[in-house]
Design a protein around this motif. Structure first.
Motif, short mmCIF file in Angstrom:
data_model
loop_
_atom_site.label_atom_id
_atom_site.label_comp_id
_atom_site.label_asym_id
_atom_site.label_seq_id
_atom_site.Cartn_x
_atom_site.Cartn_y
_atom_site.Cartn_z
N VAL A 260 -14.42 -25.51 52.31
CA VAL A 260 -13.59 -24.31 52.37
C VAL A 260 -12.20 -24.65 51.84
O VAL A 260 -11.64 -25.69 52.17
CB VAL A 260 -13.49 -23.75 53.81
CG1 VAL A 260 -12.64 -22.48 53.84
CG2 VAL A 260 -14.87 -23.47 54.37
N TRP A 272 -11.43 -19.49 50.63
CA TRP A 272 -12.57 -19.50 49.71
C TRP A 272 -13.60 -20.52 50.20
O TRP A 272 -13.25 -21.56 50.74
CB TRP A 272 -12.12 -19.90 48.31
CG TRP A 272 -11.14 -18.97 47.66
CD1 TRP A 272 -9.81 -18.87 47.92
CD2 TRP A 272 -11.43 -18.01 46.64
NE1 TRP A 272 -9.24 -17.91 47.13
CE2 TRP A 272 -10.20 -17.37 46.33
CE3 TRP A 272 -12.57 -17.64 45.95
CZ2 TRP A 272 -10.11 -16.38 45.36
CZ3 TRP A 272 -12.48 -16.65 44.98
CH2 TRP A 272 -11.27 -16.03 44.68
N SER A 273 -14.87 -20.21 49.97
CA SER A 273 -15.92 -21.17 50.30
C SER A 273 -16.98 -21.16 49.22
O SER A 273 -17.15 -20.18 48.49
CB SER A 273 -16.56 -20.84 51.66
OG SER A 273 -17.20 -19.59 51.61
N GLU A 275 -20.72 -20.98 48.33
CA GLU A 275 -21.98 -20.51 48.90
C GLU A 275 -23.13 -20.78 47.93
O GLU A 275 -22.95 -20.67 46.71
CB GLU A 275 -21.90 -19.00 49.19
CG GLU A 275 -20.70 -18.58 50.01
CD GLU A 275 -20.80 -19.02 51.45
OE1 GLU A 275 -21.89 -19.45 51.86
OE2 GLU A 275 -19.77 -18.94 52.16
N TRP A 285 -18.35 -19.37 44.28
CA TRP A 285 -17.16 -19.34 45.13
C TRP A 285 -16.90 -17.91 45.60
O TRP A 285 -16.85 -16.98 44.80
CB TRP A 285 -15.96 -19.90 44.39
CG TRP A 285 -16.08 -21.37 44.18
CD1 TRP A 285 -16.51 -22.02 43.07
CD2 TRP A 285 -15.82 -22.38 45.15
NE1 TRP A 285 -16.52 -23.38 43.27
CE2 TRP A 285 -16.09 -23.62 44.54
CE3 TRP A 285 -15.37 -22.35 46.47
CZ2 TRP A 285 -15.94 -24.83 45.21
CZ3 TRP A 285 -15.21 -23.55 47.13
CH2 TRP A 285 -15.49 -24.77 46.51
N VAL A 286 -16.75 -17.76 46.91
CA VAL A 286 -16.59 -16.46 47.53
C VAL A 286 -15.29 -16.43 48.32
O VAL A 286 -15.03 -17.34 49.11
CB VAL A 286 -17.78 -16.13 48.47
CG1 VAL A 286 -17.57 -14.78 49.15
CG2 VAL A 286 -19.09 -16.16 47.70
N GLU A 287 -14.47 -15.40 48.10
CA GLU A 287 -13.28 -15.21 48.91
C GLU A 287 -13.72 -14.59 50.24
O GLU A 287 -14.04 -13.42 50.31
CB GLU A 287 -12.27 -14.31 48.21
CG GLU A 287 -10.92 -14.25 48.91
CD GLU A 287 -9.89 -13.43 48.14
OE1 GLU A 287 -8.70 -13.76 48.22
OE2 GLU A 287 -10.30 -12.47 47.46
N ARG A 288 -13.71 -15.39 51.29
CA ARG A 288 -14.33 -14.97 52.55
C ARG A 288 -13.36 -14.29 53.50
O ARG A 288 -13.78 -13.57 54.39
CB ARG A 288 -14.96 -16.18 53.25
CG ARG A 288 -14.00 -17.32 53.52
CD ARG A 288 -14.73 -18.59 53.89
NE ARG A 288 -15.43 -18.47 55.17
CZ ARG A 288 -16.19 -19.42 55.69
NH1 ARG A 288 -16.38 -20.55 55.00
NH2 ARG A 288 -16.77 -19.27 56.84
N ARG A 289 -12.05 -14.51 53.31
CA ARG A 289 -11.09 -13.91 54.23
C ARG A 289 -9.70 -13.92 53.63
O ARG A 289 -9.36 -14.82 52.87
CB ARG A 289 -11.09 -14.67 55.57
CG ARG A 289 -10.26 -14.00 56.66
CD ARG A 289 -10.28 -14.80 57.93
NE ARG A 289 -9.40 -14.25 58.94
CZ ARG A 289 -8.99 -14.90 60.03
NH1 ARG A 289 -9.42 -16.12 60.25
NH2 ARG A 289 -8.19 -14.33 60.91
#
Length: 376
Positions: A260, A272-273, A275, A285-289
């Protein structure tokens, strides 16, 4: 017999099991309580210094607390300076001057801090015992370099690694080649060097993160990171999110084996994490919050200031470090922490625009400690 004396005589004494249970629940981020309790009487000291209590205390609380951190900053008068700051009632066994200002902290993990003094080599420092171990540099040409320290004990839960053998991983960049090797405190030797042809240079101030038996190191001014598989002794390169060019991404955790990152853009802290995105281990890469900081920090925190070396550029607030569930923000209003689960912020230092922050986490149990200094 007076009523007060009668009430006192009727109060049942706590059994050793009851005392054990009470002590077990003392918060680990306030180790002075353990020290004070151990000084009260021999019976309590016997409980608190016993190996069974110390082991169960660490297991009961899980992840070690952050007892302090090293902040690196720059001034026109002194140049690069580092300072160890306590975050709790803990004090290093030889006082706060145990950490020398000319050290540069490289990494911290499993109760140890890896520093680089002026001399050619590393020092592994244990703030609780004040143990110090010199690690000479391997024979490698380098334009930029960094390192990581970790426990070498197999099947260790890393809740009380003091005294265990350790490893130091070193990564260097030189003329389009990235090289790495590992030092063992047991053998006193470096492993054979492995190399990877790559144009980017390793970031010599960015801290690594450990996921399983794999280390990740950031490259300098690049949207890529270095993956170092220690067991296989293999290097590879992984792409990371291409974000706003002023946004500095910093490793912050390895939740369930997933790396992360955190980055600050304006007043927005984004997480970002990586997945799984398909066969063959492909990642997306996903912007999770996103945490909006405008109402959580003072307005001055977001003011840019002239760069200390080149006044054509400006230093903006940035993510300068991480601990378990917490990120550090360097701003013109001082150094702040942001708790990721709740979004709560806290000012933890007066240093403005710190270059980097390296937290140090450990349990201060009485089987490991030598001395507790009183709070100032």
């Amino acid at each position: 017999m007076s009523p007060s004396h009668s009430r006192h005589s009727m109060t049942p004494a706590l059994s050793d099991d009851d005392v054990f249970s009470v002590f077990l629940r003392i918060p680990p981020d306030d180790p002075a309580r353990l020290v004070c309790a151990s000084l009260a009487c021999k019976a309590w000291r016997g409980i608190l210094t016993g190996p069974e209590f110390c082991r169960l205390y660490r297991e009961f609380h899980g992840a070690p607390p952050m007892l302090g951190f090293v902040v690196g900053f720059w001034t026109r008068k002194t140049g690069d300076v580092s300072r160890f700051i306590t975050a709790t009632s803990f004090r290093p066994s030889s006082g706060t001057d145990s950490y020398q200002s000319n050290w540069r902290t490289v990494d911290s993990r499993h109760g140890r801090i890896l520093v680089r003094p002026i001399s050619d080599g590393y020092i592994v420092w244990d703030p609780i015992t004040n143990g110090r171990w010199g690690v000479p540099f391997p024979s490698m040409d380098r334009q930029s370099s960094t390192g990581a320290v970790l426990c070498a004990e197999e099947h260790c839960d890393h809740l009380g690694c003091h005294g265990h053998p350790f490893l130091v991983a070193m990564v260097v960049s030189w003329q389009g080649t990235t090289s790495a090797c590992v030092y063992s405190s047991e053998s006193g030797l470096w492993s054979d060097t492995i190399t990877l042809k790559h144009p980017d240079y390793i970031n010599n101030t960015g801290r690594s993160i450990l996921v399983g038996n794999t280390l990740y190191f950031p490259f300098d001014d690049s949207c890529r990171v270095l993956q170092y598989k220690l067991g296989e002794q293999k290097l590879s390169v992984i792409d990371v999110p291409k974000v706003y060019w002023k946004e500095r991404l910093v490793f912050i955790s390895a939740e369930d084996g997933v790396v992360v990152f955190a980055g600050l853009r304006g007043t927005r802290l984004s997480l970002w994490s990586a997945e799984p995105a398909g066969p063959g281990g492909a990642l997306a890469w996903v912007e999770r919050r996103v945490i909006e900081l405008e109402k959580l920090l003072p307005p001055r925190a977001f003011e840019p200031r002239p760069h200390p070396v080149d006044e054509r550029y400006e230093n903006e607030p940035n993510v300068s470090g991480f601990a378990e569930g917490v990120v550090f923000l360097s701003t013109m209003a001082g150094l702040f922490t942001v708790e990721l689960s709740s979004g709560q912020t806290k000012k933890v230092g007066k240093v403005k625009m710190a270059k980097n922050v390296t937290p140090w986490s450990s349990f201060y149990t009485q089987d490991r400690a030598r001395r507790m200094m009183p709070q100032p």
